[in-house]
Design a protein around this motif. Sequence first.
Motif, PDB file in Angstrom:
ATOM      1  N   ALA A  99      -0.886   4.847 -14.238  1.00 20.62           N
ATOM      2  CA  ALA A  99      -0.847   4.528 -12.806  1.00 20.62           C
ATOM      3  C   ALA A  99      -2.069   3.660 -12.508  1.00 20.62           C
ATOM      4  O   ALA A  99      -3.140   4.166 -12.198  1.00 20.62           O
ATOM      5  CB  ALA A  99      -0.853   5.796 -11.959  1.00 20.62           C
ATOM      6  N   ASN A 100      -1.881   2.362 -12.646  1.00 23.31           N
ATOM      7  CA  ASN A 100      -2.997   1.436 -12.462  1.00 23.31           C
ATOM      8  C   ASN A 100      -2.494   0.052 -12.077  1.00 23.31           C
ATOM      9  O   ASN A 100      -1.288  -0.211 -12.098  1.00 23.31           O
ATOM     10  CB  ASN A 100      -3.886   1.366 -13.714  1.00 23.31           C
ATOM     11  N   TYR A 101      -3.434  -0.826 -11.731  1.00 22.54           N
ATOM     12  CA  TYR A 101      -3.089  -2.183 -11.325  1.00 22.54           C
ATOM     13  C   TYR A 101      -2.829  -3.067 -12.550  1.00 22.54           C
ATOM     14  O   TYR A 101      -3.034  -2.639 -13.691  1.00 22.54           O
ATOM     15  CB  TYR A 101      -4.184  -2.757 -10.434  1.00 22.54           C
ATOM     16  N   TYR A 102      -2.403  -4.289 -12.293  1.00 26.14           N
ATOM     17  CA  TYR A 102      -1.862  -5.137 -13.362  1.00 26.14           C
ATOM     18  C   TYR A 102      -2.800  -5.293 -14.555  1.00 26.14           C
ATOM     19  O   TYR A 102      -2.415  -5.039 -15.701  1.00 26.14           O
ATOM     20  CB  TYR A 102      -1.497  -6.533 -12.820  1.00 26.14           C
ATOM     21  N   THR A 153      -1.486   9.125  -6.873  1.00 22.99           N
ATOM     22  CA  THR A 153      -0.276   9.200  -7.690  1.00 22.99           C
ATOM     23  C   THR A 153      -0.443  10.210  -8.813  1.00 22.99           C
ATOM     24  O   THR A 153       0.438  11.039  -9.071  1.00 22.99           O
ATOM     25  CB  THR A 153       0.064   7.812  -8.261  1.00 22.99           C
ATOM     26  N   ALA A 154      -1.591  10.163  -9.497  1.00 27.22           N
ATOM     27  CA  ALA A 154      -1.845  11.074 -10.613  1.00 27.22           C
ATOM     28  C   ALA A 154      -1.868  12.528 -10.146  1.00 27.22           C
ATOM     29  O   ALA A 154      -1.318  13.420 -10.814  1.00 27.22           O
ATOM     30  CB  ALA A 154      -3.166  10.710 -11.285  1.00 27.22           C
ATOM     31  N   ASN A 155      -2.493  12.784  -9.006  1.00 28.34           N
ATOM     32  CA  ASN A 155      -2.542  14.155  -8.489  1.00 28.34           C
ATOM     33  C   ASN A 155      -1.148  14.687  -8.169  1.00 28.34           C
ATOM     34  O   ASN A 155      -0.831  15.854  -8.454  1.00 28.34           O
ATOM     35  CB  ASN A 155      -3.424  14.210  -7.242  1.00 28.34           C
ATOM     36  N   LEU A 156      -0.322  13.838  -7.569  1.00 30.17           N
ATOM     37  CA  LEU A 156       1.052  14.245  -7.269  1.00 30.17           C
ATOM     38  C   LEU A 156       1.809  14.596  -8.545  1.00 30.17           C
ATOM     39  O   LEU A 156       2.474  15.638  -8.631  1.00 30.17           O
ATOM     40  CB  LEU A 156       1.782  13.107  -6.548  1.00 30.17           C
ATOM     41  N   GLY A 186       0.770  -1.236   0.000  1.00 30.01           N
ATOM     42  CA  GLY A 186       0.000   0.000   0.000  1.00 30.01           C
ATOM     43  C   GLY A 186       0.798   1.282   0.000  1.00 30.01           C
ATOM     44  O   GLY A 186       1.412   1.638   1.006  1.00 30.01           O
ATOM     45  N   VAL A 187       0.799   2.017  -1.112  1.00 27.17           N
ATOM     46  CA  VAL A 187       1.705   3.156  -1.274  1.00 27.17           C
ATOM     47  C   VAL A 187       1.117   4.503  -0.886  1.00 27.17           C
ATOM     48  O   VAL A 187       1.850   5.493  -0.798  1.00 27.17           O
ATOM     49  CB  VAL A 187       2.223   3.249  -2.731  1.00 27.17           C
ATOM     50  N   ALA A 188      -0.189   4.587  -0.677  1.00 24.31           N
ATOM     51  CA  ALA A 188      -0.787   5.876  -0.324  1.00 24.31           C
ATOM     52  C   ALA A 188      -0.188   6.381   0.985  1.00 24.31           C
ATOM     53  O   ALA A 188      -0.168   5.669   1.990  1.00 24.31           O
ATOM     54  CB  ALA A 188      -2.301   5.742  -0.200  1.00 24.31           C
TER      55      ALA A 188
END
Length: 405
Positions: free
Chosen positions: A240-243, A194-197, A136-138
């Motif tokens: 920026a998404n899952y597999y 991630t996208a907002n950053l 979890g990276v958030a």
Amino acid sequence: MTAASLDRRRFVAQTGAAASALAFPLVGGAQPKPVRIGVLHPVTGALAYSGQQCREGALMAIDDINKAGGIKALGGAKIEALLGDAQSTPAAGSAEIEKMNEAGVSAVVGAYASAICLATTQAAAKHGLPHVVDVGVADQIVERGLKNTFRFAPGYKKCADIALANLHVLNTAAGKPARTVMIIHEESLFGTGTANLLARELPGYGYEVKEVIKHANPTRDFNNIVLRMKAVNPDIVIPANYYNEYALLVRTMQQQNVRPKAIYSVLGGAASSYKFVKEFPQAANGIIDCNHWFNPKDKRSFELKKRTEAKNLFYSYEVFLTYTAMRLLADAVERARSTDRAAIINALETSTFSDHFLPYGPTKFVNGQNTGAQPLMTQVLSGDIKVIVPREYRQAEPVFPLKQL
């Protein structure tokens, strides 16, 4: 018997059966009481592949720890896994934490996805239950002042900062051929955060963010998004998404002959994936990613890779991050010399854990985050994943921009 007690008995029975391979015989008198650890991941639902990979990493670590003598400070007590399924939703993850608490676990490792980890760490905090976050990276996960929560790997802000700094270096060295960016992200906490950053920071490096597009989980058709990409014609595409969605997006780009100067991922779900490289080598070729990765100069990295592949599984960041998270927790239990939750939390707070093969600096937890953690930059080259940055771990020179066919 009440429905609640029946559910609890069923949960304990199922988790006990799942971990039966970890059982040990009663030889020469009573054995030390096992250390019960909750292993919680989304093994069904949209995130099932990654959740199953995480679970496998945890179980391999437990097997190694037990074979090496268990928790020696507790007389060789074995670790016993209580398995939980977060079903790819935060609510189900929280419900599993409640069951694990009732079953008497000493700590929990999990729960892969940021949104699930945000919920499970909060639920565990109510019970003073130590929770080691494996993936979890958030950054919100470790920014709420929860004393029970510890993340060994880096969060998305650190990954984004490193990715942008390296993008600027690569682009400058190549004569600044890339000036425009399009970001495609999944809708949950991980992708949106991630996208907002990235959208906030990219202009400061001289890039124009042409468009930011959000998609649902799951998404089974990216044709319209890629048609829009073709119209916008960005120099760089950042997914920026899952597999599953990452793989489908990039394959759709290949099918529609959309070839930006770079596919530059930050925590890309398939970008640093041997599975993706094997199944779709042409689509994967040249992709750059800033992501969790192992130290390619440490032979232990490849020993675990070999064992993972012997199980007919792909060696992914889910496997080695959760493997390491479990070893971190076992080290804390060893130093705590106790299964008491408060003692384990104290041992994690003061951890200097170094028996691992990740490319990190010294372990030091500040507000639950390991400040020594860092991602690596990788690129898919000639059908393999190679580290390109930083130089101390470099296996190949970066290719930027990609050659246009």
